[in-house]
Design a protein around this motif. Structure first.
Motif, PDB file in Angstrom:
ATOM      1  N   ILE A   1     -17.196  12.228  -4.977  1.00 25.22           N
ATOM      2  CA  ILE A   1     -15.757  12.654  -4.697  1.00 25.22           C
ATOM      3  C   ILE A   1     -14.841  11.437  -4.291  1.00 25.22           C
ATOM      4  O   ILE A   1     -15.383  10.560  -3.739  1.00 25.22           O
ATOM      5  CB  ILE A   1     -15.824  13.536  -3.441  1.00 25.22           C
ATOM      6  N   GLN A   2     -13.819  11.254  -4.983  1.00 20.67           N
ATOM      7  CA  GLN A   2     -12.933  10.135  -5.094  1.00 20.67           C
ATOM      8  C   GLN A   2     -11.986  10.039  -3.830  1.00 20.67           C
ATOM      9  O   GLN A   2     -11.208  11.030  -3.707  1.00 20.67           O
ATOM     10  CB  GLN A   2     -12.266   9.987  -6.090  1.00 20.67           C
ATOM     11  N   LEU A   3     -12.001   9.180  -2.934  1.00 22.85           N
ATOM     12  CA  LEU A   3     -11.358   9.089  -1.897  1.00 22.85           C
ATOM     13  C   LEU A   3     -10.335   7.807  -2.086  1.00 22.85           C
ATOM     14  O   LEU A   3     -10.975   6.748  -1.921  1.00 22.85           O
ATOM     15  CB  LEU A   3     -11.997   9.146  -0.484  1.00 22.85           C
ATOM     16  N   GLY A   4      -8.975   7.880  -1.754  1.00 24.87           N
ATOM     17  CA  GLY A   4      -8.284   6.735  -1.615  1.00 24.87           C
ATOM     18  C   GLY A   4      -7.796   6.481  -0.210  1.00 24.87           C
ATOM     19  O   GLY A   4      -7.439   7.187   0.556  1.00 24.87           O
ATOM     20  N   LEU A   5      -7.701   4.896  -0.033  1.00 24.15           N
ATOM     21  CA  LEU A   5      -7.207   4.319   1.239  1.00 24.15           C
ATOM     22  C   LEU A   5      -5.941   3.767   0.863  1.00 24.15           C
ATOM     23  O   LEU A   5      -5.910   2.712   0.088  1.00 24.15           O
ATOM     24  CB  LEU A   5      -8.243   3.522   1.606  1.00 24.15           C
ATOM     25  N   VAL A   6      -4.887   3.973   1.774  1.00 24.51           N
ATOM     26  CA  VAL A   6      -3.715   3.395   1.506  1.00 24.51           C
ATOM     27  C   VAL A   6      -3.411   2.597   3.066  1.00 24.51           C
ATOM     28  O   VAL A   6      -3.270   3.336   3.880  1.00 24.51           O
ATOM     29  CB  VAL A   6      -2.690   4.475   1.310  1.00 24.51           C
ATOM     30  N   ASP A   7      -3.031   1.351   2.984  1.00 24.81           N
ATOM     31  CA  ASP A   7      -2.969   0.764   3.886  1.00 24.81           C
ATOM     32  C   ASP A   7      -1.082   0.167   4.175  1.00 24.81           C
ATOM     33  O   ASP A   7      -0.688  -0.688   3.671  1.00 24.81           O
ATOM     34  CB  ASP A   7      -3.675  -0.545   4.213  1.00 24.81           C
ATOM     35  N   LEU A   8      -0.481   1.066   4.944  1.00 26.77           N
ATOM     36  CA  LEU A   8       0.941   0.774   5.089  1.00 26.77           C
ATOM     37  C   LEU A   8       1.310  -0.198   6.280  1.00 26.77           C
ATOM     38  O   LEU A   8       2.511  -0.538   6.383  1.00 26.77           O
ATOM     39  CB  LEU A   8       1.656   2.047   5.125  1.00 26.77           C
ATOM     40  N   ASP A   9       0.235  -0.241   7.091  1.00 26.54           N
ATOM     41  CA  ASP A   9       0.403  -1.067   8.384  1.00 26.54           C
ATOM     42  C   ASP A   9       0.335  -2.458   8.040  1.00 26.54           C
ATOM     43  O   ASP A   9       1.008  -3.562   8.716  1.00 26.54           O
ATOM     44  CB  ASP A   9      -0.531  -0.548   9.371  1.00 26.54           C
ATOM     45  N   ASN A  10      -0.566  -2.783   7.137  1.00 27.84           N
ATOM     46  CA  ASN A  10      -0.910  -4.334   6.744  1.00 27.84           C
ATOM     47  C   ASN A  10      -1.180  -5.138   7.964  1.00 27.84           C
ATOM     48  O   ASN A  10      -0.739  -6.347   7.813  1.00 27.84           O
ATOM     49  CB  ASN A  10       0.132  -4.888   5.937  1.00 27.84           C
ATOM     50  N   SER A  11      -1.872  -4.539   8.762  1.00 29.40           N
ATOM     51  CA  SER A  11      -2.552  -5.523  10.080  1.00 29.40           C
ATOM     52  C   SER A  11      -3.710  -6.014   9.871  1.00 29.40           C
ATOM     53  O   SER A  11      -4.551  -5.442   9.126  1.00 29.40           O
ATOM     54  CB  SER A  11      -2.063  -4.658  11.413  1.00 29.40           C
ATOM     55  N   THR A  12      -4.210  -7.174  10.874  1.00 30.91           N
ATOM     56  CA  THR A  12      -5.584  -7.558  10.546  1.00 30.91           C
ATOM     57  C   THR A  12      -6.413  -6.297  10.702  1.00 30.91           C
ATOM     58  O   THR A  12      -7.538  -6.276   9.962  1.00 30.91           O
ATOM     59  CB  THR A  12      -5.847  -8.716  11.415  1.00 30.91           C
ATOM     60  N   GLU A  13      -6.255  -5.568  11.738  1.00 29.28           N
ATOM     61  CA  GLU A  13      -7.234  -4.317  12.117  1.00 29.28           C
ATOM     62  C   GLU A  13      -7.262  -3.213  10.977  1.00 29.28           C
ATOM     63  O   GLU A  13      -8.429  -2.848  10.686  1.00 29.28           O
ATOM     64  CB  GLU A  13      -6.636  -3.800  13.401  1.00 29.28           C
ATOM     65  N   THR A  14      -6.408  -2.824  10.288  1.00 30.68           N
ATOM     66  CA  THR A  14      -6.472  -1.843   9.311  1.00 30.68           C
ATOM     67  C   THR A  14      -6.873  -2.426   8.147  1.00 30.68           C
ATOM     68  O   THR A  14      -7.361  -1.605   7.416  1.00 30.68           O
ATOM     69  CB  THR A  14      -4.782  -1.454   9.195  1.00 30.68           C
TER      70      THR A  14
END
Length: 368
Positions: free
Chosen positions: A16-29
């Motif tokens: 199953i294909q899962l996408g991750l989108v990082d809108l925070d762009n912090s070191t932690e995310t």
């Protein structure tokens, strides 16, 4: 036919294909995204890929992606400040089953994040009380965040909190035997109710009321007799089925199963009685009641597992006493659950009782 074909055509090796989108762009995310993307122990049948939001939406439309999750802007700041954090999960309408499975999986991760938030805030508070330097305190909080994240995504922790299983394929004999019993017991109940139903001419009905046998008393007597006989038949057949399936229940679960069967039958008979009071024509009433029973059985999960029903319908199933009774019977028998929920079914039965009493009172006054 679609369900049967899907059992044989699906590729078990296809992930199953899962996408991750990082809108925070912090070191932690960024660390969270990299860890989830590179961790082979996250879940066996899941492939995780980092994407931009535009690319994720495009892949959803092309049906190349089952679901994507987005870490919103300010996610880590809200986490550290103690605000409620939300992780949007966007599913694919063309892959509803896969999206549902991923949603259930990620809810476990979100619960771990929220629990770690409380611990991080506590440590940050006491670090401030001890007048720790801001840089040292931020580094300390970040280290604690890393530890909780590794704990959350650890091989033995994530996904193990809640396992999503399809009982129709994992225990087909028990599942469909229980569904067949549910259908047969419903038909018995319907037949017994109509066995005690008799259409009397208006003059005879009026004479019966003169002897004190009001419509309320007649329907109440019919309900009581029907429930007593049907409950005996249902319990005998139910425990015979358990003996055939070689399933043993504890004393507490025996009481729970009898309570669930009783709740379903009470709600079923009250629904038939409401239609009887509302519709005077026997043929029209019989047609409406048969249609109602068919829909009730269909959406209970006895014929088709509710997992394959449209999501819009699944949202309203918990308000059905038939679905609740069969669901908790399945949980007790197939999953050895030692708990059952009765509140929603009892509330619905209470509403049906008040509705029936109101209709009978109105009809009695109208006939005087």
């Amino acid at each position: 036919m679609v369900i049967v074909v899907s059992f044989f055509t699906q590729d078990e090796k296809e992930a199953i294909q899962l996408g991750l989108v990082d809108l925070d762009n912090s070191t932690e995310t960024e660390m969270m995204v990299q860890l989830l993307e590179q961790s082979s122990g996250f879940i066996d049948f899941l492939e995780v890929e980092e994407l931009s939001e535009e690319e994720a939406i495009k892949q959803i439309e092309l049906n190349n992606l089952s679901t994507y999750i987005a870490f919103p802007k300010g996610f880590i700041q809200d986490l550290y400040q103690g605000y409620s954090v939300e992780v949007p999960i966007v599913g694919n309408r063309q892959q509803q089953l896969e999206s549902y499975m991923i949603n259930e999986t990620l809810q476990s991760v979100v619960r771990h994040i929220r629990s770690s938030q409380a611990n991080i805030l506590t440590m940050n508070y006491y670090a401030k009380q001890f007048h720790m330097d801001d840089d040292a305190r931020n580094e300390f909080v970040f280290e604690q965040f890393q530890e909780f994240l590794l704990y959350t995504v650890g091989r033995d922790q994530v996904i193990r909190e809640r396992t999503l299983s399809n009982q129709a394929s994992s225990s087909p004999v028990s599942y469909f035997s229980l569904g067949a019993w549910f259908i047969i017991s419903s038909l018995w109940l319907f037949s017994l109710y109509y066995f005690f139903t008799k259409e009397n001419p208006a003059l005879i009905s009026q004479r019966i009321r003169l002897y004190g046998a009001t419509q309320f008393r007649q329907i109440l007597a019919k309900i009581i007799v029907t429930l007593i006989l049907s409950l005996i038949l249902a319990c005998l057949s139910f425990f015979s089925l358990l003996y055939f399936l070689d399933i043993e229940l504890t004393q507490e679960n025996v009481i729970r199963t009898i309570a669930l069967i009783s709740i379903y039958q009470v709600g079923f008979v009250l629904s038939l009685a409401v239609f009887e009071v509302l519709i005077s024509s026997l043929k029209l009433r019989l047609f409406v009641q048969i249609s109602f029973v068919s829909v009730l059985i269909l959406f209970s999960g006895a014929i088709i597992p509710t997992l394959y029903l449209p999501l819009g319908i699944q949202d309203y199933l918990p308000y059905s006493y038939a679905y609740n009774s069969l669901y908790w019977l399945q949980e007790i028998i197939l999953n050895q659950r030692h708990y059952a929920e009765y509140t929603s079914s009892l509330l619905l039965i209470g509403m049906l009782s008040f509705l029936l009493l109101g209709l009978l009172s109105w009809k009695e006054r109208k006939s005087i």
